[in-house]
Design a protein around this motif. Structure first.
Motif, PDB file in Angstrom:
ATOM      1  N   VAL A  77      14.463  73.264  -3.021  1.00 54.20           N
ATOM      2  CA  VAL A  77      15.276  72.893  -4.170  1.00 54.20           C
ATOM      3  C   VAL A  77      14.924  71.483  -4.640  1.00 54.20           C
ATOM      4  O   VAL A  77      14.811  71.225  -5.844  1.00 54.20           O
ATOM      5  N   TYR A 106      25.787  72.773  -7.377  1.00 47.55           N
ATOM      6  CA  TYR A 106      25.141  73.645  -6.391  1.00 47.55           C
ATOM      7  C   TYR A 106      25.522  73.236  -4.971  1.00 47.55           C
ATOM      8  O   TYR A 106      25.835  74.092  -4.130  1.00 47.55           O
ATOM      9  N   CYS A 107      25.517  71.943  -4.701  1.00 50.59           N
ATOM     10  CA  CYS A 107      25.866  71.474  -3.364  1.00 50.59           C
ATOM     11  C   CYS A 107      27.324  71.774  -3.035  1.00 50.59           C
ATOM     12  O   CYS A 107      27.673  72.019  -1.875  1.00 50.59           O
ATOM     13  N   ARG A 164      28.770  74.375  -4.051  1.00 52.40           N
ATOM     14  CA  ARG A 164      28.829  75.836  -4.048  1.00 52.40           C
ATOM     15  C   ARG A 164      29.654  76.397  -5.197  1.00 52.40           C
ATOM     16  O   ARG A 164      30.192  77.509  -5.106  1.00 52.40           O
ATOM     17  N   ILE A 208      28.134  76.865  -7.995  1.00 56.78           N
ATOM     18  CA  ILE A 208      27.085  77.626  -8.669  1.00 56.78           C
ATOM     19  C   ILE A 208      26.087  78.055  -7.597  1.00 56.78           C
ATOM     20  O   ILE A 208      25.746  77.260  -6.713  1.00 56.78           O
ATOM     21  N   ASP A 209      25.662  79.311  -7.623  1.00 58.62           N
ATOM     22  CA  ASP A 209      24.767  79.784  -6.569  1.00 58.62           C
ATOM     23  C   ASP A 209      23.315  79.377  -6.859  1.00 58.62           C
ATOM     24  O   ASP A 209      23.000  78.849  -7.935  1.00 58.62           O
ATOM     25  N   LYS A 210      22.451  79.612  -5.883  1.00 57.48           N
ATOM     26  CA  LYS A 210      21.076  79.141  -5.989  1.00 57.48           C
ATOM     27  C   LYS A 210      20.328  79.738  -7.177  1.00 57.48           C
ATOM     28  O   LYS A 210      19.689  78.993  -7.939  1.00 57.48           O
ATOM     29  N   SER A 243      21.467  80.908 -10.004  1.00 56.76           N
ATOM     30  CA  SER A 243      22.031  80.349 -11.232  1.00 56.76           C
ATOM     31  C   SER A 243      21.640  78.889 -11.394  1.00 56.76           C
ATOM     32  O   SER A 243      21.363  78.421 -12.509  1.00 56.76           O
ATOM     33  N   PHE A 244      21.608  78.154 -10.288  1.00 56.37           N
ATOM     34  CA  PHE A 244      21.203  76.751 -10.343  1.00 56.37           C
ATOM     35  C   PHE A 244      19.757  76.617 -10.820  1.00 56.37           C
ATOM     36  O   PHE A 244      19.461  75.825 -11.721  1.00 56.37           O
ATOM     37  N   ALA A 280      29.649  74.490 -15.128  1.00 55.60           N
ATOM     38  CA  ALA A 280      29.035  73.523 -14.212  1.00 55.60           C
ATOM     39  C   ALA A 280      28.808  72.170 -14.871  1.00 55.60           C
ATOM     40  O   ALA A 280      28.758  71.146 -14.195  1.00 55.60           O
TER      41      ALA A 280
END
Length: 208
Positions: free
Chosen positions: A85, A112-113, A115, A117-119, A121-122, A205
């Motif tokens: 990432v 993202y950190c 959580r 937003i998921d990976k 989607s990030f 986000a």
């Protein structure tokens, strides 16, 4: 980053960000961030100075987080995904031409950190920030909700150039439903638009 390098960039925000405990922690705990800074500092070309300025704006967004959210960012550095990432973030920060885009990337990374937003989607969101015009993105974020927007509505809100992106999709609604909602016959064959599911996640986000 040494003080002389920071001063050459003439950016108070950058100095605060890179001097902060959080910034130092990220650069220390996620090796690729530290490596990118060291390489840029060695040459200090115009491109490298601009890269450091963008990286500083990215880190500054993280420095504004609460202690709980900072802990979430630092916890990320211990995950298996951290290097992949971080590498993605470095590549995008290096390629974007608007410093302000790195602020959005910083907000997405924090989400993202945490959580929220998921990976997938990030990563999709970071690509979206990279490839679309900054003002269009900011205009999209400022809209509470796109629902039953015509193309004219999108134009008036200055987000029409995002049609075809993953943020906006055509809204399929039956004619009898439009009639029930009070639409007249001249409005039944118009194409309407709405937020995609990803568009809603993206806006949420970056909203605040």
């Amino acid at each position: 980053m040494n003080k002389s390098a920071i001063k050459e960039l003439s950016s108070d925000a950058l100095e605060v960000a890179l001097d902060s405990n959080l910034g130092s922690g990220i650069l220390r705990d996620i090796p690729i961030f530290g490596s990118a800074v060291k390489v840029a500092e060695l040459t200090m070309s115009i491109r490298d100075r601009f890269f450091l300025k963008k990286l500083g704006c990215f880190i500054y967004q993280l420095d504004e987080l609460s202690k709980k959210d900072k802990d979430a960012v630092l916890s990320f550095s211990k995950t298996d995904d951290s290097e992949k990432v971080a590498n993605k973030i470095i590549q995008v920060i290096d390629n974007v031409t608007d410093v302000e885009k790195t602020e959005l990337i910083g907000k997405l990374f924090a989400a993202y950190c945490k959580r929220s937003i998921d990976k997938p989607s990030f990563l999709r969101a970071v690509d979206t920030v990279q490839h679309y015009f900054l003002d269009d993105i900011n205009n999209f974020i400022s809209i509470d909700n796109i629902h039953l927007f015509t193309f004219y509505d999108l134009e008036s809100r200055k987000v029409d150039m995002l049609v075809g992106s993953q943020l906006i999709k055509e809204q399929y609604i039956k004619q009898n439903e439009l009639i029930r909602m009070g639409y007249d016959s001249s409005e039944l064959d118009i194409t309407y638009f709405e937020d995609s599911q990803f568009g809603r996640i993206f806006r949420e986000a970056l909203k605040y």
